[in-house]
Scaffold this motif. Structure first.
Motif, PDB file in Angstrom:
ATOM      1  N   ALA A   1      -9.777  -1.964   2.086  1.00 16.00           N
ATOM      2  CA  ALA A   1     -10.762  -1.710   1.083  1.00 16.00           C
ATOM      3  C   ALA A   1     -11.899  -1.044   1.851  1.00 16.00           C
ATOM      4  N   GLY A   2     -12.096  -1.148   3.132  1.00 18.20           N
ATOM      5  CA  GLY A   2     -12.955  -0.519   3.881  1.00 18.20           C
ATOM      6  C   GLY A   2     -12.683  -0.584   5.352  1.00 18.20           C
ATOM      7  N   PRO A   3     -13.145   0.278   6.193  1.00 18.61           N
ATOM      8  CA  PRO A   3     -12.944  -0.170   7.607  1.00 18.61           C
ATOM      9  C   PRO A   3     -13.105  -1.544   8.447  1.00 18.61           C
ATOM     10  N   SER A   4     -13.970  -2.039   7.855  1.00 18.76           N
ATOM     11  CA  SER A   4     -14.452  -3.333   8.369  1.00 18.76           C
ATOM     12  C   SER A   4     -14.514  -4.397   7.252  1.00 18.76           C
ATOM     13  N   THR A   5     -13.674  -4.188   6.073  1.00 21.86           N
ATOM     14  CA  THR A   5     -13.722  -5.123   4.968  1.00 21.86           C
ATOM     15  C   THR A   5     -12.241  -5.832   5.154  1.00 21.86           C
ATOM     16  N   ALA A   6     -12.449  -7.228   4.992  1.00 17.17           N
ATOM     17  CA  ALA A   6     -11.256  -8.159   4.977  1.00 17.17           C
ATOM     18  C   ALA A   6     -10.450  -7.857   3.425  1.00 17.17           C
ATOM     19  N   THR A   7      -9.366  -7.373   3.960  1.00 19.09           N
ATOM     20  CA  THR A   7      -8.315  -6.915   2.590  1.00 19.09           C
ATOM     21  C   THR A   7      -7.011  -7.833   2.394  1.00 19.09           C
ATOM     22  N   TYR A   8      -6.781  -8.207   1.319  1.00 20.55           N
ATOM     23  CA  TYR A   8      -5.693  -9.048   0.964  1.00 20.55           C
ATOM     24  C   TYR A   8      -4.562  -8.285   0.530  1.00 20.55           C
ATOM     25  N   PHE A   9      -3.673  -7.502   1.256  1.00 17.95           N
ATOM     26  CA  PHE A   9      -2.613  -6.500   0.808  1.00 17.95           C
ATOM     27  C   PHE A   9      -1.491  -7.560   0.066  1.00 17.95           C
ATOM     28  N   LEU A  10      -1.309  -6.833  -1.185  1.00 19.85           N
ATOM     29  CA  LEU A  10       0.042  -7.209  -1.652  1.00 19.85           C
ATOM     30  C   LEU A  10       1.022  -6.185  -1.947  1.00 19.85           C
ATOM     31  N   ALA A  11       2.151  -6.574  -1.375  1.00 20.41           N
ATOM     32  CA  ALA A  11       3.326  -5.207  -1.343  1.00 20.41           C
ATOM     33  C   ALA A  11       3.880  -5.415  -2.682  1.00 20.41           C
ATOM     34  N   THR A  12       3.868  -4.603  -3.554  1.00 18.91           N
ATOM     35  CA  THR A  12       4.734  -4.683  -4.911  1.00 18.91           C
ATOM     36  C   THR A  12       6.466  -4.375  -4.716  1.00 18.91           C
ATOM     37  N   GLN A  13       6.580  -3.718  -3.669  1.00 18.31           N
ATOM     38  CA  GLN A  13       8.066  -3.552  -3.323  1.00 18.31           C
ATOM     39  C   GLN A  13       8.278  -2.983  -1.963  1.00 18.31           C
ATOM     40  N   GLY A  14       9.428  -2.911  -1.440  1.00 19.90           N
ATOM     41  CA  GLY A  14       9.749  -2.385   0.022  1.00 19.90           C
ATOM     42  C   GLY A  14       9.140  -1.064   0.293  1.00 19.90           C
ATOM     43  N   GLY A  15       9.443  -0.399   1.496  1.00 20.09           N
ATOM     44  CA  GLY A  15       8.809   0.681   1.788  1.00 20.09           C
ATOM     45  C   GLY A  15       7.381   1.055   1.866  1.00 20.09           C
ATOM     46  N   THR A  16       6.649  -0.186   1.983  1.00 21.95           N
ATOM     47  CA  THR A  16       5.224  -0.176   2.095  1.00 21.95           C
ATOM     48  C   THR A  16       4.533  -0.038   3.049  1.00 21.95           C
ATOM     49  N   THR A  17       3.491   0.964   3.511  1.00 27.02           N
ATOM     50  CA  THR A  17       2.787   0.562   4.737  1.00 27.02           C
ATOM     51  C   THR A  17       1.534  -0.049   4.528  1.00 27.02           C
ATOM     52  N   LEU A  18       1.218  -1.053   5.201  1.00 22.90           N
ATOM     53  CA  LEU A  18       0.045  -1.639   4.969  1.00 22.90           C
ATOM     54  C   LEU A  18      -0.854  -1.422   6.245  1.00 22.90           C
ATOM     55  N   ASN A  19      -2.035  -0.710   6.022  1.00 24.83           N
ATOM     56  CA  ASN A  19      -3.116  -0.246   7.038  1.00 24.83           C
ATOM     57  C   ASN A  19      -4.071  -1.516   7.205  1.00 24.83           C
ATOM     58  N   GLY A  20      -4.173  -1.976   8.187  1.00 20.36           N
ATOM     59  CA  GLY A  20      -5.112  -2.995   8.311  1.00 20.36           C
ATOM     60  C   GLY A  20      -6.557  -2.636   8.482  1.00 20.36           C
ATOM     61  N   SER A  21      -7.746  -3.482   8.414  1.00 27.06           N
ATOM     62  CA  SER A  21      -8.956  -2.977   8.789  1.00 27.06           C
ATOM     63  C   SER A  21      -9.305  -3.885  10.162  1.00 27.06           C
TER      64      SER A  21
END
Length: 326
Positions: free
Chosen positions: A289-309
Motif C-alpha cells: 500500500a506504501g513503502p512504509s505501510t503495513a500491508t496484508y497481502f492476499l494472493a488469489t492464486q499461484g504465480g503471484t509476487t508479493l512485494n513487501g514494505s
C-alpha cells in the motif's frame, strides 16, 4: 464506478459500487443503498449478526450485545466498492457520528448531521492519547458485545473496516480529529503500527503515509472527503476465556462534520499477532500500500509476487499455488 439501487423488497442486497451480496435487512426506511437500524423494530443483535463471517471457535454472548447512538447513526450494507482500494466485499454495518445513510456523492465539503447525543469516554481517551488537544467527544455510535473462546485454535479475531471523515483534510491535528476505535477488553487494537499516536482518525501521523484516499474532488461515490483503504484489524487472544469488544466512532470538539466506520467480516483466525494492515489482493505483481505501510497481502492464486514494505506485513498464502514473497 456503477451504483446499484434496490427494489423495495427488504430481502434484496444493499450494494454500493460494484460489489454485490444478499441478505435480509429489517429496516425498509432510508436510501436505496443503506438501511438504517431501527431500534423500535430490531435489537442490537441484528447489527452484530450482519458483520459475522466465520466465527468457528468462539461463542458470542447474544445477551451482551448493546448499541448506543443516535436514531440514524447505524445502518446496514451488503457490499462496498468505491474504487481506489476503498472496498469491503461482504455485508456489514456503518456506524456514524452523523447519519449512517450518507449521500453517494461528495455533495459538499462540510456535510453535517448533528445528533445531539453523548460522547464516549473510551473514544475520547483514544483521541487524547494521540492528540492531547483533541476536544471532548459527542455523537458517539458504539456497538458492544462479548464472546468466549471455545477452541484454542482460534488464536485471534479479525475485522475488515474502512474509516471515512468529512473533517479531512482541513482539520487534521486540530481539536476536531473525529475518532474511531475497536477496543477489545479495553485495549484499542485499531492502532496503525500498534502506535497509540496513530488511531483511526485524521491525526497527521495516520494520514501522512497513503492510507487515506483524498475524495475532496468527488472521485469516489460517497460523501466523506477522505477515507482509508480497506484495513484488516487482528486482535489476538491472550489466554483469557472471555472478551468484550466495543466498536465505535465519535465527533470530537463539536457535533458537526460527520465521520463513520464501515465494519465487515468479523471472524476468527489462526494468526497469533496483532496488526492493522491495508489489504492488497489479486494475482501477478502485488505492490504494498506504501513503502512504509503495513500491508496484508492476499494472493488469489499461484504465480503471484508479493512485494513487501518496510513495515511488518502479513502474507496470506492459504490459496493453493506457488507464490513469491520479496
Amino acid at each position: 464506478v456503477t451504483l446499484h439501487s434496490l427494489s423495495e423488497d427488504p430481502s434484496d442486497g444493499v450494494t454500493i459500487g460494484n460489489a454485490s451480496a444478499s441478505g435480509t435487512i429489517l429496516n425498509d426506511d432510508t436510501s436505496a443503498h443503506f438501511r438504517l437500524y431501527d431500534p423500535s423494530r430490531e435489537t442490537p443483535a441484528a447489527l452484530l449478526s450482519h458483520v459475522l463471517g466465520d466465527v468457528t471457535g468462539i461463542s458470542v454472548d447474544w445477551q451482551s450485545v448493546r448499541y448506543s447512538g443516535g436514531t440514524e447513526a447505524a445502518a446496514y450494507f451488503n457490499g462496498l466498492d468505491l474504487g481506489a482500494g476503498v472496498s469491503l466485499p461482504g455485508k456489514g454495518i456503518l456506524l456514524s457520528s452523523g447519519t449512517a445513510a450518507p449521500p453517494l456523492s461528495n455533495t459538499e465539503t462540510a456535510y453535517s448531521v448533528a445528533l445531539d447525543t453523548p460522547g464516549d469516554v473510551d473514544l475520547e481517551a483514544v483521541a487524547k492519547a494521540a492528540f492531547p488537544s483533541a476536544g471532548a467527544t459527542a455523537d458517539a455510535s458504539v456497538l458492544t458485545f462479548s464472546y468466549v473462546v471455545t477452541d484454542p485454535d482460534a488464536k485471534s479475531v479479525a475485522f475488515d473496516l474502512v474509516f471515512g471523515s468529512e473533517e479531512y483534510p482541513e482539520f487534521v491535528d486540530s481539536e476536531f480529529v473525529d475518532v474511531a476505535a475497536v477496543l477489545v477488553n479495553g485495549v484499542n487494537v485499531a492502532l496503525i503500527d500498534r502506535d497509540s499516536s496513530k488511531p483511526l482518525s485524521i491525526i497527521g501521523l495516520t494520514v501522512s503515509d497513503g492510507r487515506f484516499v483524498d475524495n475532496q474532488g468527488g472521485t469516489l461515490p460517497i460523501e466523506y472527503n477522505g477515507l482509508t483503504k480497506r484495513l484488516t484489524v487482528f486482535a489476538p487472544h491472550d489466554g483469557r476465556p472471555s472478551y468484550t469488544v466495543r466498536i465505535g466512532v465519535a465527533d470530537t470538539g463539536d457535533q458537526i462534520l460527520d465521520s463513520g466506520i464501515f465494519v465487515s467480516n468479523f471472524r476468527t483466525t489462526p494468526y497469533t499477532g496483532s496488526a492493522v494492515a491495508v489489504v492488497v489482493e489479486g494475482q501477478g505483481n502485488l505492490l504494498p500500500a506504501g513503502p512504509s505501510t503495513a500491508t496484508y497481502f492476499l494472493a488469489t492464486q499461484g504465480g503471484t509476487t508479493l512485494n513487501g514494505s518496510t513495515a511488518p506485513d502479513l502474507y496470506d498464502l492459504s490459496t493453493p499455488g506457488a507464490n513469491r514473497v520479496q
